[in-house]
Write a protein that holds these residues in place. Structure first.
Motif, PDB file in Angstrom:
ATOM      1  N   GLY A 105      43.759  42.335  81.690  1.00  7.06           N
ATOM      2  CA  GLY A 105      43.160  41.992  82.623  1.00  7.06           C
ATOM      3  C   GLY A 105      41.360  42.418  81.954  1.00  7.06           C
ATOM      4  N   ALA A 106      41.538  42.993  80.688  1.00 12.49           N
ATOM      5  CA  ALA A 106      40.231  42.826  79.939  1.00 12.49           C
ATOM      6  C   ALA A 106      39.862  41.463  79.733  1.00 12.49           C
ATOM      7  CB  ALA A 106      40.213  43.799  78.890  1.00 12.49           C
ATOM      8  N   LEU A 107      40.379  40.201  79.086  1.00 14.42           N
ATOM      9  CA  LEU A 107      40.051  39.257  78.788  1.00 14.42           C
ATOM     10  C   LEU A 107      39.613  38.481  80.604  1.00 14.42           C
ATOM     11  CD1 LEU A 107      42.019  38.074  76.366  1.00 14.42           C
ATOM     12  CD2 LEU A 107      40.342  39.236  75.802  1.00 14.42           C
ATOM     13  N   ARG A 108      40.013  38.718  81.463  1.00 12.19           N
ATOM     14  CA  ARG A 108      39.719  37.714  83.019  1.00 12.19           C
ATOM     15  C   ARG A 108      38.980  38.131  83.103  1.00 12.19           C
ATOM     16  NH1 ARG A 108      41.594  36.130  87.933  1.00 12.19           N
ATOM     17  NH2 ARG A 108      40.363  36.979  89.398  1.00 12.19           N
ATOM     18  N   ARG A 109      38.586  39.958  83.213  1.00 11.07           N
ATOM     19  CA  ARG A 109      36.765  40.564  83.479  1.00 11.07           C
ATOM     20  C   ARG A 109      35.924  39.753  81.984  1.00 11.07           C
ATOM     21  NH1 ARG A 109      36.982  44.846  86.502  1.00 11.07           N
ATOM     22  NH2 ARG A 109      38.370  45.317  87.304  1.00 11.07           N
ATOM     23  N   TYR A 110      35.960  40.175  81.576  1.00  9.61           N
ATOM     24  CA  TYR A 110      35.219  39.171  80.212  1.00  9.61           C
ATOM     25  C   TYR A 110      34.334  38.063  81.304  1.00  9.61           C
ATOM     26  CZ  TYR A 110      32.633  37.866  76.384  1.00  9.61           C
ATOM     27  OH  TYR A 110      31.965  36.778  74.876  1.00  9.61           O
ATOM     28  N   LEU A 111      35.814  37.313  80.899  1.00 13.57           N
ATOM     29  CA  LEU A 111      35.454  35.659  81.388  1.00 13.57           C
ATOM     30  C   LEU A 111      33.892  35.775  83.011  1.00 13.57           C
ATOM     31  CD1 LEU A 111      39.054  33.824  80.451  1.00 13.57           C
ATOM     32  CD2 LEU A 111      36.845  33.492  79.134  1.00 13.57           C
TER      33      LEU A 111
ATOM     34  N   ALA B 133      32.860  32.173  83.865  1.00 14.51           N
ATOM     35  CA  ALA B 133      33.404  30.579  83.261  1.00 14.51           C
ATOM     36  C   ALA B 133      34.895  31.238  84.138  1.00 14.51           C
ATOM     37  CB  ALA B 133      34.600  31.111  81.800  1.00 14.51           C
ATOM     38  N   SER B 134      35.560  29.773  84.505  1.00 17.26           N
ATOM     39  CA  SER B 134      36.382  29.477  85.631  1.00 17.26           C
ATOM     40  C   SER B 134      37.374  30.606  84.720  1.00 17.26           C
ATOM     41  CB  SER B 134      36.912  28.043  85.834  1.00 17.26           C
ATOM     42  OG  SER B 134      37.752  28.438  86.855  1.00 17.26           O
ATOM     43  N   VAL B 135      38.659  30.752  85.574  1.00 20.44           N
ATOM     44  CA  VAL B 135      39.956  31.847  85.437  1.00 20.44           C
ATOM     45  C   VAL B 135      40.205  31.258  86.069  1.00 20.44           C
ATOM     46  CG1 VAL B 135      38.557  34.022  84.318  1.00 20.44           C
ATOM     47  CG2 VAL B 135      39.497  34.098  87.036  1.00 20.44           C
ATOM     48  N   ASP B 136      40.482  30.361  87.180  1.00 18.26           N
ATOM     49  CA  ASP B 136      41.745  29.906  88.025  1.00 18.26           C
ATOM     50  C   ASP B 136      42.862  30.082  87.720  1.00 18.26           C
ATOM     51  OD1 ASP B 136      40.106  31.315  90.112  1.00 18.26           O
ATOM     52  OD2 ASP B 136      39.224  29.304  91.187  1.00 18.26           O
ATOM     53  N   GLY B 137      44.168  30.352  88.094  1.00 17.01           N
ATOM     54  CA  GLY B 137      45.004  29.587  87.179  1.00 17.01           C
ATOM     55  C   GLY B 137      45.068  29.366  85.979  1.00 17.01           C
ATOM     56  N   LEU B 138      44.031  29.985  85.330  1.00 22.99           N
ATOM     57  CA  LEU B 138      44.288  29.635  83.300  1.00 22.99           C
ATOM     58  C   LEU B 138      45.303  30.813  83.207  1.00 22.99           C
ATOM     59  CD1 LEU B 138      42.978  29.358  80.586  1.00 22.99           C
ATOM     60  CD2 LEU B 138      41.526  31.155  81.624  1.00 22.99           C
ATOM     61  N   THR B 139      45.328  30.700  81.749  1.00 23.62           N
ATOM     62  CA  THR B 139      47.052  31.012  81.293  1.00 23.62           C
ATOM     63  C   THR B 139      46.583  31.177  79.544  1.00 23.62           C
ATOM     64  OG1 THR B 139      48.065  29.349  81.385  1.00 23.62           O
ATOM     65  CG2 THR B 139      48.771  30.942  82.677  1.00 23.62           C
TER      66      THR B 139
ATOM     67  N   PRO C 174      48.691  35.862  81.817  1.00 25.61           N
ATOM     68  CA  PRO C 174      48.135  35.387  83.147  1.00 25.61           C
ATOM     69  C   PRO C 174      47.321  36.078  83.604  1.00 25.61           C
ATOM     70  CG  PRO C 174      49.686  37.469  83.383  1.00 25.61           C
ATOM     71  CD  PRO C 174      49.468  36.840  81.729  1.00 25.61           C
ATOM     72  N   ILE C 175      46.218  35.428  82.479  1.00 24.81           N
ATOM     73  CA  ILE C 175      44.643  35.752  83.107  1.00 24.81           C
ATOM     74  C   ILE C 175      43.991  35.316  84.322  1.00 24.81           C
ATOM     75  CG2 ILE C 175      42.113  35.075  82.884  1.00 24.81           C
ATOM     76  CD1 ILE C 175      43.060  35.429  79.454  1.00 24.81           C
ATOM     77  N   GLY C 176      44.958  33.945  84.903  1.00 23.82           N
ATOM     78  CA  GLY C 176      44.082  33.349  85.953  1.00 23.82           C
ATOM     79  C   GLY C 176      45.027  34.516  87.478  1.00 23.82           C
ATOM     80  N   SER C 177      46.173  34.951  86.923  1.00 24.28           N
ATOM     81  CA  SER C 177      46.416  36.301  88.028  1.00 24.28           C
ATOM     82  C   SER C 177      45.829  36.977  88.830  1.00 24.28           C
ATOM     83  CB  SER C 177      47.892  36.967  87.969  1.00 24.28           C
ATOM     84  OG  SER C 177      48.447  35.972  87.371  1.00 24.28           O
ATOM     85  N   ALA C 178      44.656  37.325  90.104  1.00 19.13           N
ATOM     86  CA  ALA C 178      43.332  38.152  90.074  1.00 19.13           C
ATOM     87  C   ALA C 178      44.522  39.559  90.900  1.00 19.13           C
ATOM     88  CB  ALA C 178      42.818  37.319  91.891  1.00 19.13           C
ATOM     89  N   ASP C 179      45.507  39.585  91.480  1.00 20.95           N
ATOM     90  CA  ASP C 179      46.267  40.760  91.402  1.00 20.95           C
ATOM     91  C   ASP C 179      46.587  41.540  90.279  1.00 20.95           C
ATOM     92  OD1 ASP C 179      47.209  42.414  94.070  1.00 20.95           O
ATOM     93  OD2 ASP C 179      49.299  42.299  92.321  1.00 20.95           O
ATOM     94  N   ILE C 180      46.308  42.375  89.751  1.00 22.84           N
ATOM     95  CA  ILE C 180      47.139  43.776  89.101  1.00 22.84           C
ATOM     96  C   ILE C 180      48.841  43.744  88.343  1.00 22.84           C
ATOM     97  CG2 ILE C 180      46.230  45.653  89.668  1.00 22.84           C
ATOM     98  CD1 ILE C 180      45.478  46.592  86.939  1.00 22.84           C
TER      99      ILE C 180
END
Length: 266
Positions: free
Chosen positions: A71-77, A82-88, A118-124
């Motif tokens: 989740g921390a890496l997702r927020r940074y992107l 940076a795009s995070v959609d579907g990103l792992t 699973p960085i692309g998952s928006a729901d925690i």
């Protein structure tokens, strides 16, 4: 490179799967490295809180902290457009293969696993479930033992050949991540209490990020070291760790409340 007779057919299949994995996608965490490094770390989170979150969400301490990191890496992107959609992305994680009751000896005895974040998952909650699933799959596979066999074989090859293979496997991940259970008693140095312990995981094979999770005396700390050409200010990731941990603690509290309500209604 691997003695198939020792690791069996399952191990040989796992080695093939490891070798045939596609390289990790390009992201702000992966690229050409420079010289300078930067580092940042958290204050200690209460280990009792981490255990309570894991219990409420039917996971482990490792599942909990890996979800926080993802989740921390997702927020940074997202903060850096940076795009995070579907990103792992994958992490290279050293795994201790020594029995816990084995006498201490010099030298390393560890394998490697490559869990997916699973960085692309928006729901925690979805991120926690996905992380738990990835970790469960790895725990039930011989991946760490297979990697140890490969590392043993590479250690006997010329350095040029060793570097080629290390770079090949490093291309399958974006960072090195380690979760180390430290001593859960107060330690002293020259008669003074040791307040905190932090360790930095080594990076090789062109990886520019290392994330260290270490517990000591009832607390858990997270440290991040980065190549400044990729992530100039790792404290931004650390700030996100606090946010994600609090969000996961709230999710666990809601899960406990629902369980209590169901218990009363039953």
């Amino acid at each position: 490179l691997v003695d198939v007779a020792k690791i069996g057919a399952g191990g040989a299949a796992r080695l093939a799967k490891m070798a045939l994995r596609t390289p990790d996608p390009h992201s702000l965490f992966k690229g050409e490295l420079g010289i300078r490094k930067a580092t940042a770390w958290t204050d200690a989170f209460p280990l009792s809180d981490v255990k309570a979150i894991a219990k409420a969400l039917d996971g482990t301490i490792n599942d909990t902290m890996m979800t926080v990191v993802a989740g921390a890496l997702r927020r940074y992107l997202i903060d850096h457009n940076a795009s995070v959609d579907g990103l792992t992305v994958r992490a290279t994680v050293p795994v201790n293969l020594r029995p816990l009751d084995e006498p201490l000896e010099l030298g390393n005895h560890f394998g490697l696993v490559f869990p997916t974040l699973p960085i692309g998952s928006a729901d925690i909650h979805e991120r926690f479930i996905e992380t738990r699933r990835y970790m469960k799959e790895i725990k039930e596979s011989p991946e760490a033992v297979v990697a140890y066999s490969v590392l043993q074989a590479l250690g006997m090859t010329p350095s040029d050949i060793e570097s080629v293979f290390l770079n090949f496997f490093a291309s399958k991940s974006s960072m090195v991540l380690t979760n180390v259970p430290g001593p859960q008693v107060q330690l002293y140095l020259a008669g003074r209490p040791l307040r905190e312990i932090m360790a930095w995981v080594p990076q090789s094979g062109g990886l520019g990020m290392g994330i260290s999770i270490i517990s000591y005396n009832g607390g858990v700390m997270v440290g991040v070291t980065t190549d400044v050409g990729l992530v100039a200010h790792p404290e931004e990731i650390i700030n996100n760790v606090y946010i994600e941990f609090e969000a996961l603690r709230q999710l666990a509290a809601e899960a406990r409340a629902r369980a209590d309500e169901q218990g009363i209604s039953n």
